[in-house]
Design an enzyme around this catalytic site. Structure first.
Site, mmCIF file in Angstrom:
data_model
loop_
_atom_site.group_PDB
_atom_site.id
_atom_site.type_symbol
_atom_site.label_atom_id
_atom_site.label_comp_id
_atom_site.label_asym_id
_atom_site.label_seq_id
_atom_site.Cartn_x
_atom_site.Cartn_y
_atom_site.Cartn_z
ATOM 1 N N GLU A 64 -16.857 -61.262 9.576
ATOM 2 C CA GLU A 64 -17.309 -62.641 9.834
ATOM 3 C C GLU A 64 -18.275 -62.668 11.022
ATOM 4 O O GLU A 64 -19.190 -63.488 11.069
ATOM 5 C CB GLU A 64 -16.096 -63.560 10.033
ATOM 6 C CG GLU A 64 -15.416 -63.823 8.688
ATOM 7 C CD GLU A 64 -13.914 -64.016 8.737
ATOM 8 O OE1 GLU A 64 -13.371 -64.325 9.808
ATOM 9 O OE2 GLU A 64 -13.276 -63.838 7.677
ATOM 10 N N ASN A 67 -4.814 -61.302 12.632
ATOM 11 C CA ASN A 67 -6.068 -61.919 13.074
ATOM 12 C C ASN A 67 -6.005 -63.401 12.729
ATOM 13 O O ASN A 67 -6.147 -63.777 11.569
ATOM 14 C CB ASN A 67 -7.234 -61.226 12.344
ATOM 15 C CG ASN A 67 -8.565 -61.912 12.597
ATOM 16 O OD1 ASN A 67 -8.680 -62.769 13.468
ATOM 17 N ND2 ASN A 67 -9.578 -61.528 11.821
ATOM 18 N N TRP A 68 -5.806 -64.221 13.749
ATOM 19 C CA TRP A 68 -5.630 -65.658 13.497
ATOM 20 C C TRP A 68 -6.948 -66.382 13.249
ATOM 21 O O TRP A 68 -6.958 -67.555 12.907
ATOM 22 C CB TRP A 68 -4.889 -66.310 14.675
ATOM 23 C CG TRP A 68 -3.444 -65.906 14.772
ATOM 24 C CD1 TRP A 68 -2.746 -65.099 13.900
ATOM 25 C CD2 TRP A 68 -2.505 -66.284 15.795
ATOM 26 N NE1 TRP A 68 -1.444 -64.960 14.328
ATOM 27 C CE2 TRP A 68 -1.265 -65.673 15.481
ATOM 28 C CE3 TRP A 68 -2.588 -67.074 16.942
ATOM 29 C CZ2 TRP A 68 -0.117 -65.836 16.279
ATOM 30 C CZ3 TRP A 68 -1.447 -67.232 17.732
ATOM 31 C CH2 TRP A 68 -0.232 -66.626 17.396
ATOM 32 N N LYS A 69 -8.062 -65.725 13.481
ATOM 33 C CA LYS A 69 -9.383 -66.340 13.278
ATOM 34 C C LYS A 69 -9.468 -67.677 14.029
ATOM 35 O O LYS A 69 -8.864 -67.807 15.092
ATOM 36 C CB LYS A 69 -9.684 -66.481 11.784
ATOM 37 C CG LYS A 69 -9.463 -65.164 11.037
ATOM 38 C CD LYS A 69 -10.040 -65.139 9.663
ATOM 39 C CE LYS A 69 -9.767 -63.789 9.032
ATOM 40 N NZ LYS A 69 -10.395 -63.618 7.751
ATOM 41 N N GLY A 96 -9.856 -63.039 2.693
ATOM 42 C CA GLY A 96 -9.654 -64.468 2.486
ATOM 43 C C GLY A 96 -9.867 -64.914 1.053
ATOM 44 O O GLY A 96 -9.963 -66.102 0.779
ATOM 45 N N GLY A 150 -5.065 -61.637 7.910
ATOM 46 C CA GLY A 150 -5.594 -62.932 8.309
ATOM 47 C C GLY A 150 -4.633 -64.036 7.920
ATOM 48 O O GLY A 150 -3.651 -64.308 8.618
ATOM 49 N N GLY A 151 -4.885 -64.655 6.765
ATOM 50 C CA GLY A 151 -4.120 -65.821 6.316
ATOM 51 C C GLY A 151 -2.600 -65.692 6.456
ATOM 52 O O GLY A 151 -1.937 -66.596 6.980
ATOM 53 N N HIS A 204 -15.792 -57.483 13.188
ATOM 54 C CA HIS A 204 -15.233 -58.144 11.998
ATOM 55 C C HIS A 204 -16.377 -58.627 11.111
ATOM 56 O O HIS A 204 -17.423 -59.056 11.608
ATOM 57 C CB HIS A 204 -14.349 -59.319 12.419
ATOM 58 C CG HIS A 204 -13.551 -59.857 11.271
ATOM 59 N ND1 HIS A 204 -14.103 -60.719 10.344
ATOM 60 C CD2 HIS A 204 -12.299 -59.607 10.868
ATOM 61 C CE1 HIS A 204 -13.178 -60.990 9.422
ATOM 62 N NE2 HIS A 204 -12.075 -60.324 9.721
ATOM 63 N N SER A 227 -6.714 -59.774 2.287
ATOM 64 C CA SER A 227 -5.700 -60.363 1.400
ATOM 65 C C SER A 227 -4.398 -59.565 1.336
ATOM 66 O O SER A 227 -3.794 -59.463 0.268
ATOM 67 C CB SER A 227 -6.282 -60.596 0.004
ATOM 68 O OG SER A 227 -7.361 -61.517 0.074
ATOM 69 N N GLU A 247 -12.040 -53.130 6.098
ATOM 70 C CA GLU A 247 -11.863 -54.442 5.476
ATOM 71 C C GLU A 247 -13.017 -54.720 4.525
ATOM 72 O O GLU A 247 -14.084 -55.179 4.961
ATOM 73 C CB GLU A 247 -11.827 -55.533 6.556
ATOM 74 C CG GLU A 247 -10.673 -55.405 7.520
ATOM 75 C CD GLU A 247 -10.345 -56.739 8.164
ATOM 76 O OE1 GLU A 247 -9.187 -57.141 8.078
ATOM 77 O OE2 GLU A 247 -11.250 -57.383 8.717
HETATM 78 P P1 PGA Z 1 -7.201 -62.126 5.054
HETATM 79 O O1 PGA Z 1 -8.126 -61.723 6.321
HETATM 80 O O2 PGA Z 1 -5.890 -61.406 5.217
HETATM 81 O O3 PGA Z 1 -7.050 -63.639 5.167
HETATM 82 O O4 PGA Z 1 -7.919 -61.699 3.836
HETATM 83 C C1 PGA Z 1 -8.134 -60.414 6.837
HETATM 84 C C2 PGA Z 1 -9.099 -60.300 7.978
HETATM 85 O O5 PGA Z 1 -10.191 -60.903 7.921
HETATM 86 O O6 PGA Z 1 -8.840 -59.607 8.991
#
Ligand code: PGA
Length: 261
Positions: free
Chosen positions: A109, A10-12, A184, A242-243, A107, A221, A178
Site C-alpha cells: 500500500e 498490521n492494523w493499517k 485484503g 491485516g483484516g 508494504h 488474506s 505479500e
Molecule cells: P490482509 O492484509 O490480511 O487484510 O489481506 C495483509 C497485509 O496487508 O499485511
C-alpha cells in the site's frame, strides 16, 4: 508442529486509542487460556502494528500485561531522516520514544498508493537497522505481474534493493512476502504458491549474504480457516495479518488453528 510461529498484525488505518485498549483487554482474556500463554515467547511471537496515533496506547497496554505474554508493538512506516522539515513524516527516534521496536517497511500500500520506490524503502530499512528498530520488510508481485509470469523477477528486484546491507543486518530483518492480489481481497495465495516464493526469497536473501537463516512471513488474506495449511509450509515462518488481526480472537485463532488448540 514445533517450529516457532511469528504472528504479526498490521492494523493499517484502523483502531483509535479506545479500540486499541479494547483489543488488549480481549487479548489478555484470550491469553488466560494456558495452552496459548504457554506458547507465547516460545513457539509463538506476537506483534501488533497500530497506526501512529495508537502506538503509545498499545505500548502502555502491552506493558500493563504480564511481561511473558505481552505482544511486541511496532509501527507501519517511518522516514529515514532524524528530524527537520518533513511535514507529515515521523522519525525513527520518535517511534522509539513512542515504544515501537519494529516497523513495517515497503508494504504494497505504501509502494502502490504512496509511490514508495525500492530505493526509498532500502534507505528506510538501513536507517531503522542503524537505530536498532527491526524492519518488517514487505515485498510481492501484483496480479498483472503474476499473470505475466514475472513473480520471481519482481521479488528478485525488490529483495536485491537490500544488497547494500551487511550480513548481520540482513539477518535481523523480518521478511514478509505479500502478493498484492491477495491483500485484503479474501483470495489468499495457495499454500504451494506461498511456499514457492518464500523458499525462493530465502535463497535470494542468503545469496545477498545474510548471516544465517532468516524469518520469512506470508501475508495476504490469512484467516483462521486457511492458517493451518499456510503455516505448515516449511519455508513459511509466520503470517503478517491485516483484516483478521483487528480482533484479538480472530487474530489468535490463526495460531490456534495451526497448533490445534
Ligand atoms: P490482509 O492484509 O490480511 O487484510 O489481506 C495483509 C497485509 O496487508 O499485511
Amino acid at each position: 508442529m514445533s517450529k516457532k510461529i511469528y504472528l504479526y498484525g498490521n492494523w493499517k488505518m484502523n483502531m483509535t486509542r479506545p479500540e486499541t485498549e479494547g483489543f488488549f483487554k480481549a487479548f489478555a482474556a484470550e491469553l488466560a487460556a494456558p495452552e496459548l500463554s504457554a506458547a507465547v515467547g516460545k513457539t509463538l511471537e506476537v506483534a501488533v502494528f497500530p497506526p501512529f496515533t495508537s502506538v503509545v496506547t498499545a505500548k502502555n497496554s502491552a506493558d500493563s500485561l504480564n511481561k511473558a505474554i505481552a505482544p511486541i508493538v511496532g509501527a507501519q512506516n517511518v522516514y529515514f531522516e532524524q528530524s527537520g522539515a518533513f511535514t507529515g513524516e515521523v522519525s525513527i527516534p520518535m517511534l522509539k520514544d513512542a515504544g515501537a521496536s519494529h516497523v513495517i517497511l515497503g508494504h504494497s500500500e505504501r509502494r502502490v498508493i504512496f509511490g514508495e520506490s525500492d530505493e526509498l524503502i532500502a534507505k528506510k530499512v538501513k536507517a531503522a537497522l542503524s537505530a536498532d528498530l527491526i524492519p518488517v520488510f514487505c515485498y510481492g508481485e501484483t496480479l498483472q505481474e503474476r499473470e505475466g509470469d514475472k513473480t520471481s523477477d519482481v521479488v528478485k528486484r525488490q529483495i536485491s534493493a537490500l544488497g547494500g546491507l551487511s550480513s548481520e543486518e540482513l539477518k535481523k530483518i523480518i521478511y514478509a512476502y505479500e502478493p498484492v492480489w491477495a491483500i485484503g481481497t479474501g483470495k489468499s495465495a495457495t499454500s504451494a504458491e506461498a511456499q514457492e516464493v518464500c523458499a525462493l526469497s530465502k535463497k535470494l536473501i542468503e545469496g545477498l549474504g545474510a548471516a544465517g537463516p532468516v524469518v520469512v512471513l506470508y501475508g495476504g488474506s490469512v484467516k483462521p480457516d486457511n492458517a493451518k495449511e499456510i503455516l505448515s509450509m516449511d519455508a513459511i515462518d509466520g503470517a503478517l495479518v491485516g483484516g483478521a488481526s483487528l480482533k484479538a480472537d480472530s487474530f489468535l485463532k490463526i495460531y490456534k488453528s495451526y497448533a490445534g488448540i
